[in-house]
Design a protein around this motif. Structure first.
Motif, mmCIF file in Angstrom:
data_model
loop_
_atom_site.group_PDB
_atom_site.id
_atom_site.type_symbol
_atom_site.label_atom_id
_atom_site.label_comp_id
_atom_site.label_asym_id
_atom_site.label_seq_id
_atom_site.Cartn_x
_atom_site.Cartn_y
_atom_site.Cartn_z
ATOM 1 N N GLU A 306 0.855 -1.189 0.000
ATOM 2 C CA GLU A 306 0.000 0.000 0.000
ATOM 3 C C GLU A 306 0.891 1.238 0.000
ATOM 4 O O GLU A 306 1.820 1.345 0.809
ATOM 5 C CB GLU A 306 -0.910 0.031 1.236
ATOM 6 C CG GLU A 306 -2.068 -0.942 1.161
ATOM 7 C CD GLU A 306 -3.068 -0.728 2.297
ATOM 8 O OE1 GLU A 306 -2.699 -0.066 3.304
ATOM 9 O OE2 GLU A 306 -4.201 -1.212 2.190
ATOM 10 N N ALA A 307 0.607 2.139 -0.946
ATOM 11 C CA ALA A 307 1.403 3.366 -1.051
ATOM 12 C C ALA A 307 1.033 4.340 0.072
ATOM 13 O O ALA A 307 -0.144 4.542 0.367
ATOM 14 C CB ALA A 307 1.183 4.008 -2.409
ATOM 15 N N ASP A 308 2.045 4.956 0.674
ATOM 16 C CA ASP A 308 1.833 5.938 1.751
ATOM 17 C C ASP A 308 3.004 6.923 1.728
ATOM 18 O O ASP A 308 4.095 6.626 2.224
ATOM 19 C CB ASP A 308 1.750 5.236 3.100
ATOM 20 C CG ASP A 308 1.444 6.205 4.246
ATOM 21 O OD1 ASP A 308 1.435 7.431 4.003
ATOM 22 O OD2 ASP A 308 1.232 5.719 5.377
ATOM 23 N N PHE A 318 7.289 -4.393 8.928
ATOM 24 C CA PHE A 318 6.316 -5.250 9.598
ATOM 25 C C PHE A 318 5.056 -5.346 8.744
ATOM 26 O O PHE A 318 4.864 -4.602 7.784
ATOM 27 C CB PHE A 318 5.984 -4.718 10.999
ATOM 28 C CG PHE A 318 5.452 -3.306 11.009
ATOM 29 C CD1 PHE A 318 4.098 -3.038 10.822
ATOM 30 C CD2 PHE A 318 6.316 -2.217 11.190
ATOM 31 C CE1 PHE A 318 3.607 -1.739 10.823
ATOM 32 C CE2 PHE A 318 5.836 -0.915 11.193
ATOM 33 C CZ PHE A 318 4.484 -0.672 11.012
ATOM 34 N N ILE A 319 4.185 -6.263 9.128
ATOM 35 C CA ILE A 319 2.957 -6.555 8.401
ATOM 36 C C ILE A 319 1.782 -5.927 9.129
ATOM 37 O O ILE A 319 1.776 -5.792 10.348
ATOM 38 C CB ILE A 319 2.744 -8.079 8.303
ATOM 39 C CG1 ILE A 319 3.956 -8.746 7.658
ATOM 40 C CG2 ILE A 319 1.479 -8.418 7.510
ATOM 41 C CD1 ILE A 319 4.244 -8.321 6.264
ATOM 42 N N ARG A 320 0.762 -5.556 8.360
ATOM 43 C CA ARG A 320 -0.498 -5.085 8.947
ATOM 44 C C ARG A 320 -1.608 -6.083 8.627
ATOM 45 O O ARG A 320 -1.662 -6.633 7.532
ATOM 46 C CB ARG A 320 -0.872 -3.709 8.393
ATOM 47 C CG ARG A 320 0.094 -2.598 8.795
ATOM 48 C CD ARG A 320 -0.259 -1.277 8.128
ATOM 49 N NE ARG A 320 0.672 -0.229 8.499
ATOM 50 C CZ ARG A 320 0.506 0.605 9.533
ATOM 51 N NH1 ARG A 320 -0.598 0.498 10.282
ATOM 52 N NH2 ARG A 320 1.402 1.526 9.806
ATOM 53 N N ARG A 348 3.127 -1.243 3.993
ATOM 54 C CA ARG A 348 3.155 0.084 3.398
ATOM 55 C C ARG A 348 4.542 0.459 2.899
ATOM 56 O O ARG A 348 5.557 0.047 3.459
ATOM 57 C CB ARG A 348 2.651 1.117 4.419
ATOM 58 C CG ARG A 348 1.197 0.919 4.785
ATOM 59 C CD ARG A 348 0.687 1.958 5.758
ATOM 60 N NE ARG A 348 -0.717 1.691 6.105
ATOM 61 C CZ ARG A 348 -1.412 2.396 6.977
ATOM 62 N NH1 ARG A 348 -0.842 3.423 7.617
ATOM 63 N NH2 ARG A 348 -2.678 2.090 7.233
ATOM 64 N N TYR A 349 4.533 1.259 1.809
ATOM 65 C CA TYR A 349 5.788 1.761 1.252
ATOM 66 C C TYR A 349 5.587 3.198 0.815
ATOM 67 O O TYR A 349 4.461 3.663 0.598
ATOM 68 C CB TYR A 349 6.234 0.904 0.065
ATOM 69 C CG TYR A 349 5.448 1.128 -1.198
ATOM 70 C CD1 TYR A 349 5.982 1.869 -2.254
ATOM 71 C CD2 TYR A 349 4.153 0.595 -1.369
ATOM 72 C CE1 TYR A 349 5.255 2.079 -3.425
ATOM 73 C CE2 TYR A 349 3.440 0.796 -2.532
ATOM 74 C CZ TYR A 349 3.991 1.532 -3.551
ATOM 75 O OH TYR A 349 3.284 1.747 -4.705
ATOM 76 N N ASN A 350 6.689 3.926 0.699
ATOM 77 C CA ASN A 350 6.655 5.322 0.263
ATOM 78 C C ASN A 350 7.037 5.372 -1.215
ATOM 79 O O ASN A 350 8.195 5.129 -1.565
ATOM 80 C CB ASN A 350 7.619 6.171 1.087
ATOM 81 C CG ASN A 350 7.440 7.653 0.825
ATOM 82 O OD1 ASN A 350 7.076 8.056 -0.279
ATOM 83 N ND2 ASN A 350 7.700 8.481 1.832
ATOM 84 N N PRO A 351 6.068 5.660 -2.113
ATOM 85 C CA PRO A 351 6.359 5.616 -3.556
ATOM 86 C C PRO A 351 7.332 6.698 -4.010
ATOM 87 O O PRO A 351 7.836 6.618 -5.135
ATOM 88 C CB PRO A 351 4.977 5.797 -4.189
ATOM 89 C CG PRO A 351 4.167 6.509 -3.171
ATOM 90 C CD PRO A 351 4.659 6.020 -1.839
ATOM 91 N N THR A 352 7.609 7.709 -3.176
ATOM 92 C CA THR A 352 8.603 8.718 -3.552
ATOM 93 C C THR A 352 10.024 8.225 -3.297
ATOM 94 O O THR A 352 10.985 8.843 -3.744
ATOM 95 C CB THR A 352 8.365 10.015 -2.765
ATOM 96 O OG1 THR A 352 8.619 9.796 -1.369
ATOM 97 C CG2 THR A 352 6.944 10.520 -2.965
ATOM 98 N N ASN A 375 10.149 -7.327 -6.043
ATOM 99 C CA ASN A 375 9.032 -6.632 -5.397
ATOM 100 C C ASN A 375 9.179 -6.544 -3.884
ATOM 101 O O ASN A 375 8.213 -6.639 -3.132
ATOM 102 C CB ASN A 375 7.699 -7.280 -5.755
ATOM 103 C CG ASN A 375 6.552 -6.277 -5.724
ATOM 104 O OD1 ASN A 375 6.735 -5.100 -6.032
ATOM 105 N ND2 ASN A 375 5.361 -6.741 -5.365
ATOM 106 N N GLY A 376 10.419 -6.366 -3.445
ATOM 107 C CA GLY A 376 10.654 -6.094 -2.029
ATOM 108 C C GLY A 376 10.587 -7.289 -1.119
ATOM 109 O O GLY A 376 10.323 -7.140 0.082
ATOM 110 N N ASN A 377 10.818 -8.491 -1.663
ATOM 111 C CA ASN A 377 10.835 -9.663 -0.793
ATOM 112 C C ASN A 377 11.952 -9.509 0.234
ATOM 113 O O ASN A 377 13.129 -9.447 -0.128
ATOM 114 C CB ASN A 377 11.062 -10.933 -1.616
ATOM 115 C CG ASN A 377 11.007 -12.196 -0.790
ATOM 116 O OD1 ASN A 377 10.579 -12.181 0.364
ATOM 117 N ND2 ASN A 377 11.438 -13.298 -1.369
ATOM 118 N N PRO A 378 11.644 -9.435 1.522
ATOM 119 C CA PRO A 378 12.679 -9.195 2.523
ATOM 120 C C PRO A 378 13.463 -10.444 2.899
ATOM 121 O O PRO A 378 14.438 -10.362 3.638
ATOM 122 C CB PRO A 378 11.873 -8.692 3.723
ATOM 123 C CG PRO A 378 10.573 -9.403 3.594
ATOM 124 C CD PRO A 378 10.304 -9.491 2.112
#
Length: 563
Positions: A306-308, A318-320, A348-352, A375-378
């Motif tokens: 989710e973009a934030d 962490f997960i929500r 959540r991630y910051n698209p900027t 895609n950000g697999n940690p």
């Protein structure tokens, strides 16, 4: 079914053993014969059929789920992926296919000895199916000299490679002969349970043989258009081809320990199953047309981005759950998510600061350098679960949840309709291209239990028939899910769908063929060298020389397809 096949194999092994050892007495010139062994010259064709039919169908389905699914960008893998994602098809062996042909040849010989038209027709049909796949994938191959080797026929120990043209001509001739045999064949001596496709129904086998003829007539349509046109028009006029989903040539998977759908075998090891990921190329197609089959084939991402823009970091660690932070970080989260399959997990991630794919369904782009990190697999690693990329839907790993959907499909009514759509587009006398195009879509939706969505699906602007070859082949490609070998043949012949490779592909184009196996180089050098001379180097053949995945066999030489 399996007990019969295993019984036959046991008899053959016993026979081999009895031929290999002599009695332990002073009469060393006398053979110690196993009284329980079965002479292959007397074997019942009903005992041969199950092994041939099951092996051919499962081999074809395995290609459609693995190497060909990767080549045609239905799926990609995030671990042990070179063959699947990057066309690493060096030294590919065809031994499994020729093993099927040897058993099938014995079936044909016994059928001739018994003057049984049904078994002869079955054998010729399966011979055509298997040789068709061999030449489709490799090109030139042993054909007229194949299946001739025995102790008294040393001239066939090093079989010559026939040209691809000769093999296709032979495939078509054998299928025509099979159709003629089925016209008068009786199933009186057939054990219906041993015919794993059609239960001993000669008319069903005739439809199958005619439908394979349609496939191979279209295959050679650029090289021999007059032959292809006459053949397809004749079969269309006869009406004796696979016309609906209930007539499809399929192998059912019963769910037994040794007879379960391909991806369920590896589901016993979760790491293996998790390697199968959607390909973004296919996801773009399905999502772009609101295709109802999407949810049948793939699972949504388990953790949706989710973009934030208010975040002070690139991405939360962490997960929500339903928007509320959980006291768990992403790294050990795999088991946690699996324990709560119906929860709404996000991150959540910051698209900027960083770019992630935040769609509900996300695929791996083709031929990535490090697909396991996409895609950000940690927690990247070979075979680890990536919660931010779509895997196969649950039916592909959960026994008992798939109903009748999961089958090995050798050829379908949907494929037949798309063949007629292309033939009509060419101007051949087979009805209207538009009608066949829509019929192909409807039959595919029916196969995947989405028939109720047909009207809404085809009403979309992207799906409404536009009388282009590209659109016909694009929908045929979609319908080839789990049977991607045919889509691979169509792509090389037409250039559709228009596929783009990724950074890890050795060449900037999709590969065209398998390389010959090491056994041929080691044991049949003269024959393979003659075959290599008939391959055409391309700008992308690279350091492999003529035996390259990017060299052209006869079917594509002199054409601009697919490039």
């Amino acid at each position: 079914m399996k007990y019969i096949a295993k019984l036959y194999k046991g008899f053959v092994m016993a026979l081999v053993c009895c031929l290999g050892f002599t009695a332990c007495d002073d009469k060393l010139d006398e053979m110690n014969v196993n009284p329980y062994g079965i002479d292959p010259a007397e074997v019942n064709p009903n005992l041969l059929m199950p092994s041939i039919l099951a092996s051919a169908a499962q081999s074809y389905a395995s290609l459609g789920v693995n190497d060909m699914a990767g080549a045609m960008q239905h799926t990609q893998k995030n671990g042990w992926y070179d063959e699947h994602n990057n066309y690493s098809w060096e030294g590919k062996s065809w031994t499994g296919w020729y093993n099927i042909l040897r058993d099938n040849n014995l079936l044909y010989e016994r059928a001739v000895e018994l003057d049984n038209a049904f078994f002869q027709g079955v054998s010729l049909t399966m011979k055509s199916f298997v040789f068709g796949n061999i030449t489709d994938l490799w090109g030139d191959a042993p054909y007229t000299d194949a299946l001739q080797g025995n102790l008294s026929a040393t001239e066939y120990q090093f079989p010559k490679f026939d040209s691809q043209e000769v093999i296709y001509d032979g495939v078509i001739a054998d299928l025509q002969a099979a159709v003629t045999l089925f016209n008068t064949a009786s199933n009186e001596s057939v054990v219906a349970a041993n015919d794993l496709y059609f239960g001993g129904n000669a008319m069903s086998w005739k439809r199958f043989a005619n439908s394979l003829l349609l496939r191979y007539y279209m295959r050679i349509s650029e090289k021999k258009p007059d032959v292809a046109k006459a053949g397809i028009e004749g079969i269309y006029a006869s009406g004796e081809y696979i016309q609906n989903v209930n007539q499809d040539a399929v192998l059912d998977y019963t769910g037994g320990a040794s007879d379960i759908w391909i991806t369920r075998h590896i589901a016993l090891n979760p790491d293996d199953f998790q390697r199968y990921q959607a390909c973004q190329t296919f996801i773009d197609q399905l999502m772009g047309t609101n295709d109802p089959r999407l949810s049948v084939w793939f699972a949504p991402v388990r953790v949706k981005w989710e973009a934030d823009e208010s975040l002070e970091v690139a991405a939360e660690d962490f997960i929500r759950n339903d928007g509320e932070p959980l006291g768990v970080i992403t790294y050990p989260f795999d088991d946690f998510v699996n324990d709560y399959p119906n929860e709404d997990f996000t991150r959540r991630y910051n698209p900027t600061m960083v770019s992630y794919n935040d769609a509900e369904y996300v695929g791996l782009p083709p031929s990535l350098m490090v697909p396991e990190s996409y895609n950000g697999n940690p927690s990247p690693g070979q075979g680890t679960q990536n919660q931010h990329v779509s895997q196969l839907a649950d039916i592909y790993q959960s026994a008992g949840s798939a109903g009748d959907i999961l089958k090995a499909r050798l050829i379908s009514s949907a494929e037949v309709s798309f063949i007629f759509a292309e033939a009509a587009w060419k101007g051949w006398n087979v009805g209207a291209a538009e009608d066949h195009y829509y019929a192909g879509i409807e039959k595919s939706l029916t196969t995947w239990e989405k028939a109720g969505d047909f009207e809404a699906f085809v009403a979309q602007e992207e799906i409404v028939f536009d009388n282009t070859l590209e659109q016909i082949m694009e929908q045929k490609w979609v319908a080839s899910w789990t049977a991607a070998t045919e889509a691979f043949a169509d792509y090389r012949r037409t250039g559709y769908p228009m596929l783009v490779t990724g950074p890890q592909s050795p060449q900037p184009k999709v590969a065209l063929r398998f390389q010959y196996g090491d056994d041929e180089y080691n044991n049949n050098g003269e024959s393979i060298n003659a075959a290599l001379e008939r391959l055409e180097l391309t700008d992308y053949s690279g350091s492999f020389g003529k035996d390259s995945q990017w060299s052209k066999s006869w079917l594509y030489q002199g054409t601009n397809s697919p490039w």
